[in-house]
Design an enzyme around this catalytic site. Structure first.
Site, mmCIF file in Angstrom:
data_model
loop_
_atom_site.group_PDB
_atom_site.id
_atom_site.type_symbol
_atom_site.label_atom_id
_atom_site.label_comp_id
_atom_site.label_asym_id
_atom_site.label_seq_id
_atom_site.Cartn_x
_atom_site.Cartn_y
_atom_site.Cartn_z
ATOM 1 N N HIS A 197 4.354 1.579 -8.015
ATOM 2 C CA HIS A 197 3.328 0.525 -7.944
ATOM 3 C C HIS A 197 2.396 0.609 -9.159
ATOM 4 C CE1 HIS A 197 3.972 1.246 -3.452
ATOM 5 N NE2 HIS A 197 4.292 -0.030 -3.594
ATOM 6 N N GLY A 256 0.797 -1.227 0.000
ATOM 7 C CA GLY A 256 0.000 0.000 0.000
ATOM 8 C C GLY A 256 0.827 1.273 0.000
ATOM 9 N N LEU A 272 0.410 3.589 -2.177
ATOM 10 C CA LEU A 272 0.796 3.399 -3.577
ATOM 11 C C LEU A 272 1.354 4.678 -4.194
ATOM 12 C CD1 LEU A 272 -2.199 1.222 -4.843
ATOM 13 C CD2 LEU A 272 -0.051 0.477 -3.805
ATOM 14 N N HIS A 273 2.378 4.494 -5.002
ATOM 15 C CA HIS A 273 2.978 5.605 -5.749
ATOM 16 C C HIS A 273 3.127 5.159 -7.207
ATOM 17 C CE1 HIS A 273 6.573 3.155 -5.453
ATOM 18 N NE2 HIS A 273 6.485 3.172 -4.137
HETATM 19 P P1 AMP Z 1 6.042 -2.523 -1.644
HETATM 20 O O1 AMP Z 1 4.672 -1.945 -1.514
HETATM 21 O O2 AMP Z 1 7.135 -1.626 -1.230
HETATM 22 O O3 AMP Z 1 6.133 -3.912 -1.034
HETATM 23 O O4 AMP Z 1 6.261 -2.749 -3.203
HETATM 24 C C1 AMP Z 1 5.383 -3.513 -3.965
HETATM 25 C C2 AMP Z 1 6.001 -3.768 -5.310
HETATM 26 O O5 AMP Z 1 6.239 -2.532 -5.971
HETATM 27 C C3 AMP Z 1 7.360 -4.486 -5.210
HETATM 28 O O6 AMP Z 1 7.451 -5.440 -6.243
HETATM 29 C C4 AMP Z 1 8.342 -3.364 -5.406
HETATM 30 O O7 AMP Z 1 9.581 -3.781 -5.941
HETATM 31 C C5 AMP Z 1 7.590 -2.476 -6.399
HETATM 32 N N1 AMP Z 1 8.101 -1.114 -6.338
HETATM 33 C C6 AMP Z 1 8.303 -0.367 -5.225
HETATM 34 N N2 AMP Z 1 8.848 0.820 -5.548
HETATM 35 C C7 AMP Z 1 8.989 0.832 -6.899
HETATM 36 C C8 AMP Z 1 9.496 1.776 -7.839
HETATM 37 N N3 AMP Z 1 9.974 2.954 -7.457
HETATM 38 N N4 AMP Z 1 9.482 1.452 -9.146
HETATM 39 C C9 AMP Z 1 9.009 0.249 -9.560
HETATM 40 N N5 AMP Z 1 8.522 -0.695 -8.709
HETATM 41 C C10 AMP Z 1 8.509 -0.409 -7.397
#
Ligand code: AMP
Length: 279
Positions: free
Chosen positions: A35, A29, A31-32
């Site tokens: 994501h 979550g 989210l940016h």
């Molecule tokens: P998280 O919510 O941090 O667990 O991330 C969820 C998914 O989004 C994971 O597969 C991360 O590697 C990916 N993710 C997080 N930050 C980025 C980013 N800046 N660019 C691309 N994918 C991302």
């Protein structure tokens, strides 16, 4: 957009569209655009798309880090809806995912869990594989999307999928960055404005290393010099790795595929990033 909170209803919904190609984007979550780029990718490939939002307690080795992890579920749902109305969201509670005890399962990761991020965050990758394997069992996707930003996580998931012959394609996606180069992360909002701006030096430094350094020792030297100019930032580790074995290397130009991995801490927040060294 449909939101499911229970495993039972999620499985029921999945069964309805069993013949469709299913894509899963696991997230915690807040989210940016990073994501959202994974969701956009899935929209091009899959028909039945699931975003999971679950702040997984077992991948946090520090209670304080878990407590301060940003939570923005309402905003997250709005963002997902703004991309497409046909996305399903799995938003379970902790007790839904861990009904008995909040603990990780055991995995053989060939020591990959004990290096780099694993050294600094004991138990982290066990927690990640525990939740990913649970999500795969619940949603049963054809494709699962992960970001290259978490490069070691991506490698460990790919290896585990291959070793266990799990019938899910692991699809990697490039890192999305803020304007100043800082890799987008849900944790970035925990930084003060000035440090968030200053943090852009990390990717600038990685890019310069790629351009001017000819081996790992030179890279380490340059990064140490650059970090000395940014006293608030602590360099946790820097390593050049062979992308196929994940082993640390020095003469990276001899390898077909190599990456530079970095982790730094500032204002109590861990930042990670990486860059491909030979393309
Ligand atoms: P998280 O919510 O941090 O667990 O991330 C969820 C998914 O989004 C994971 O597969 C991360 O590697 C990916 N993710 C997080 N930050 C980025 C980013 N800046 N660019 C691309 N994918 C991302």
């Amino acid at each position: 957009m449909l939101v499911f909170k229970t495993i039972l209803n999620t499985k029921k919904q999945r069964r309805k569209y069993n013949g469709n190609k299913c894509g899963l984007i696991p997230t915690m979550g807040s989210l940016h655009k990073g994501h959202l780029s994974l969701i956009e990718k899935a929209l091009k490939k899959d028909d039945d798309i699931w975003v999971s939002i679950f702040i997984n307690p077992t991948q946090f080795n520090c209670e304080k880090d878990l407590k301060k992890y940003p939570k923005n579920f309402d905003e997250d749902l709005k963002k997902i809806k703004s991309i497409s109305n046909k996305i399903n969201v799995f938003l379970p509670t902790e007790s839904e995912i861990y009904p008995k005890k909040i603990e990780s399962s055991k995995f053989n990761m060939n020591n990959l869990n004990n290096i780099f991020e694993g050294t600094h965050r004991p138990g982290h990758f066990e927690g990640v594989l525990t939740v990913v394997s649970k999500l795969f069992k619940i949603i049963n996707p054809n494709n699962a999307y992960f970001g290259e930003k978490d490069f070691q996580q991506l490698f460990i998931i790919k290896n585990w999928q291959k070793y266990k012959s799990i019938p899910v394609n692991i699809i990697a996606s490039p890192t999305i960055r803020e304007k100043n180069g800082l890799a987008m992360s849900s944790r970035n909002c925990l930084l003060s404005k000035s440090i968030r701006n200053e943090a852009g030096f990390i990717f600038k430094s990685l890019s310069e290393c790629k351009k001017i350094c000819s081996n790992g020792n030179e890279i380490k030297q340059k990064l140490l010099e650059d970090f000395n100019k940014h006293m608030a930032f602590k360099l946790n580790y820097v390593a050049c790795i062979d992308t196929n074995s994940f082993l640390e290397i020095n003469e990276f130009k001899k390898f077909k595929e190599s990456r530079l991995l970095i982790s730094a801490s500032v204002e109590g927040v861990r930042l990670i990033d990486n860059i491909a060294l030979n393309n």
